[in-house]
Write a protein that holds these residues in place. Sequence first.
Motif, PDB file in Angstrom:
ATOM      1  N   GLY A  31       4.200 -21.549  79.678  1.00 26.34           N
ATOM      2  CA  GLY A  31       5.660 -21.585  79.698  1.00 26.34           C
ATOM      3  C   GLY A  31       6.243 -21.902  78.351  1.00 26.34           C
ATOM      4  N   SER A  32       5.599 -22.806  77.613  1.00 30.83           N
ATOM      5  CA  SER A  32       6.095 -23.181  76.292  1.00 30.83           C
ATOM      6  C   SER A  32       5.974 -22.023  75.317  1.00 30.83           C
ATOM      7  N   ILE A  33       4.833 -21.297  75.386  1.00 32.69           N
ATOM      8  CA  ILE A  33       4.656 -20.159  74.489  1.00 32.69           C
ATOM      9  C   ILE A  33       5.697 -19.097  74.783  1.00 32.69           C
ATOM     10  N   ALA A  34       5.997 -18.875  76.070  1.00 34.42           N
ATOM     11  CA  ALA A  34       6.969 -17.855  76.430  1.00 34.42           C
ATOM     12  C   ALA A  34       8.347 -18.186  75.886  1.00 34.42           C
ATOM     13  N   ASN A  35       8.661 -19.478  75.778  1.00 30.36           N
ATOM     14  CA  ASN A  35       9.974 -19.894  75.304  1.00 30.36           C
ATOM     15  C   ASN A  35      10.072 -19.946  73.781  1.00 30.36           C
ATOM     16  N   ALA A  36       8.958 -19.841  73.074  1.00 31.02           N
ATOM     17  CA  ALA A  36       8.968 -19.931  71.616  1.00 31.02           C
ATOM     18  C   ALA A  36       9.556 -18.671  71.015  1.00 31.02           C
ATOM     19  N   SER A 323      -2.796 -12.878  55.063  1.00 32.82           N
ATOM     20  CA  SER A 323      -2.582 -11.572  55.705  1.00 32.82           C
ATOM     21  C   SER A 323      -3.878 -11.032  56.277  1.00 32.82           C
ATOM     22  N   ALA A 324      -4.960 -11.120  55.501  1.00 33.52           N
ATOM     23  CA  ALA A 324      -6.261 -10.647  55.987  1.00 33.52           C
ATOM     24  C   ALA A 324      -6.735 -11.476  57.172  1.00 33.52           C
ATOM     25  N   LEU A 325      -6.378 -12.755  57.200  1.00 31.67           N
ATOM     26  CA  LEU A 325      -6.758 -13.628  58.310  1.00 31.67           C
ATOM     27  C   LEU A 325      -5.864 -13.423  59.528  1.00 31.67           C
ATOM     28  N   GLY A 326      -4.758 -12.707  59.358  1.00 28.33           N
ATOM     29  CA  GLY A 326      -3.817 -12.539  60.455  1.00 28.33           C
ATOM     30  C   GLY A 326      -3.083 -13.816  60.782  1.00 28.33           C
ATOM     31  N   ALA A 327      -2.792 -14.619  59.755  1.00 27.85           N
ATOM     32  CA  ALA A 327      -2.178 -15.939  59.965  1.00 27.85           C
ATOM     33  C   ALA A 327      -0.678 -15.889  59.707  1.00 27.85           C
ATOM     34  N   VAL A 328       0.082 -16.297  60.693  1.00 30.33           N
ATOM     35  CA  VAL A 328       1.531 -16.457  60.566  1.00 30.33           C
ATOM     36  C   VAL A 328       1.898 -17.939  60.552  1.00 30.33           C
ATOM     37  N   ARG A 329       1.087 -18.736  61.258  1.00 32.07           N
ATOM     38  CA  ARG A 329       1.243 -20.188  61.268  1.00 32.07           C
ATOM     39  C   ARG A 329      -0.133 -20.812  61.037  1.00 32.07           C
ATOM     40  N   GLN A 330      -0.184 -21.856  60.199  1.00 29.77           N
ATOM     41  CA  GLN A 330      -1.442 -22.552  59.932  1.00 29.77           C
ATOM     42  C   GLN A 330      -1.181 -24.032  59.712  1.00 29.77           C
ATOM     43  N   LEU A 457       8.679 -28.928  64.743  1.00 34.11           N
ATOM     44  CA  LEU A 457       9.811 -28.024  64.950  1.00 34.11           C
ATOM     45  C   LEU A 457       9.880 -26.975  63.848  1.00 34.11           C
ATOM     46  N   TRP A 458       9.659 -27.412  62.616  1.00 38.77           N
ATOM     47  CA  TRP A 458       9.689 -26.477  61.483  1.00 38.77           C
ATOM     48  C   TRP A 458       8.600 -25.420  61.610  1.00 38.77           C
ATOM     49  N   LEU A 459       7.450 -25.814  62.169  1.00 38.49           N
ATOM     50  CA  LEU A 459       6.339 -24.879  62.306  1.00 38.49           C
ATOM     51  C   LEU A 459       6.566 -23.896  63.456  1.00 38.49           C
ATOM     52  N   GLY A 460       7.470 -24.226  64.377  1.00 40.64           N
ATOM     53  CA  GLY A 460       7.793 -23.287  65.438  1.00 40.64           C
ATOM     54  C   GLY A 460       7.601 -23.781  66.848  1.00 40.64           C
ATOM     55  N   VAL A 461       7.269 -25.054  67.038  1.00 46.05           N
ATOM     56  CA  VAL A 461       7.148 -25.597  68.389  1.00 46.05           C
ATOM     57  C   VAL A 461       8.542 -25.691  69.010  1.00 46.05           C
TER      58      VAL A 461
END
Length: 490
Positions: A31-36, A323-330, A457-461
């Motif tokens: 549910g949390s992921i769906a709301n992000a 980009s090669a790692l497919g990372a948007v958040r780390q 919050l800044w990271l996207g939670v």
Amino acid sequence: MKRRSFLGSTSCAAVSSIPLLNTLINLRLAGSIANAAPPVAGEYRAIVCLFLSGGNDSFNMLAPFSGPSSTHADSYQEYADSRGNLALSKDPEEDDDHLHEIHPLNTPGRTFGVHPSMPKLAARFEAGDAAFIANVGTLIEPVANRGQVIAASKHLPLGLYSHSDQIEQWQTSVPHSRSGIGWAGKMMDLIKDINPNQAVSMNISMDGSNVFQSGVTGAEYAVDPGNNNEPEGGAVALEGYAENYLVDKGFTNAASAAVDGMLARNYSNLLQQTYQEKRRTAQEAYALYHEATSGDLPGNVIFPNTSLGRQLRQVCKAIMGRSALGAVRQTFFVNRGGWDHHSDTRALQLGMLEEVDDAIDAFWAQLVALGVENQITLFTGSDFGRTLTSNDQGSDHAWGGNHFVMGGSVVGRKIYGSYPSLALNPETGPETNPLDTGRGRLIPTTSCDQYFAELALWLGVPQSSLPLILPNIGNFYAANSSNPPLGFLG
């Protein structure tokens, strides 16, 4: 055909056999992921935890310089009186190792001093790229004064002043019970699906396994930062294995073929098959990470050849390969230990804080060279602060302490939270400073939860999901608040 392609095809063909997690946890996470809110195209963000394990004496890292405190007309004199032989001079003519004055925008009538060994951090602060968070510590609920501590009228963190307990609590934000799940690990559980490629964990450690990045659904990917003899470091390969066949390397080829054969097998036994999937994933992750980070960093930035310098250089290598790692958040974890200075505090801090200052300065320069300084936030953590009073040789375990954050998104040149009075309570008589529980062990005025919530919050939670990561956040910050927990990230 590359072995990686072969192994990838076999593992994809196999049906996942990872046991289902607790149903309630799964539903809440889903549910949390769906709301992000999904990130905009090309957006990337990462946080870097710089942990100073051992308990940094942070009231010498950030000290009063001029102006009044809440209990004294001259805050520097109050600091000097309380710290005794641990106090640092603010006069360059009196001592070459003097505090560097900074001028926060939000402390009218007061200035502060940064440790003599940290002129580069002071410069970053004055330029608006860094900020301090004052008197942070583990709390279950707000504690107003020494009387509440003595009377045990408030719930207090387990094992106050204990290294092992407080390190765990800083990394889990669960001070009311013991836990092996970290708050970055729970963030990974919540938002990792933002990353299109899951082969390498969203959480990467340059200091081995840690609680901070351990989640319910996974853990950190550990990278070797290198050492004095082999400073390059990087992903750790399976010894004696080659991805491609090598000319005149019969033994290596035979061993590699044997490994390939072993990894290609499938098992009917659930435990065996799960373990096999883990081995395949680890080998695929190594190949991907090694290739993504094998290039040279731009800008010719020279990192100090210290443990911390090498760790932060590896962080930059991973960021370069995002980009090669497919990372948007780390998230990244680096550690500099050795801060338990019960003796020689001033002398030891001179060298160790200089090491920190040099390493984060090179890190900043490399972020600028990569063009990502606005997308990375570095923050510090430590077991606890230390006593204001001297034990004649050094300082002892305490509670609240000061920390810094650095990054292009930091709303800098400010001190967040409430910098406390440094007055000491007398052993008898009326209380001078309600925050002093004895010997200058200060009750935190900012909770770890508030500090961590700002980063999460800044990271996207999602704001509504903060209690899943920080179970006590509701005691310090309303989940429906229109204001940020502290405000140090824009």
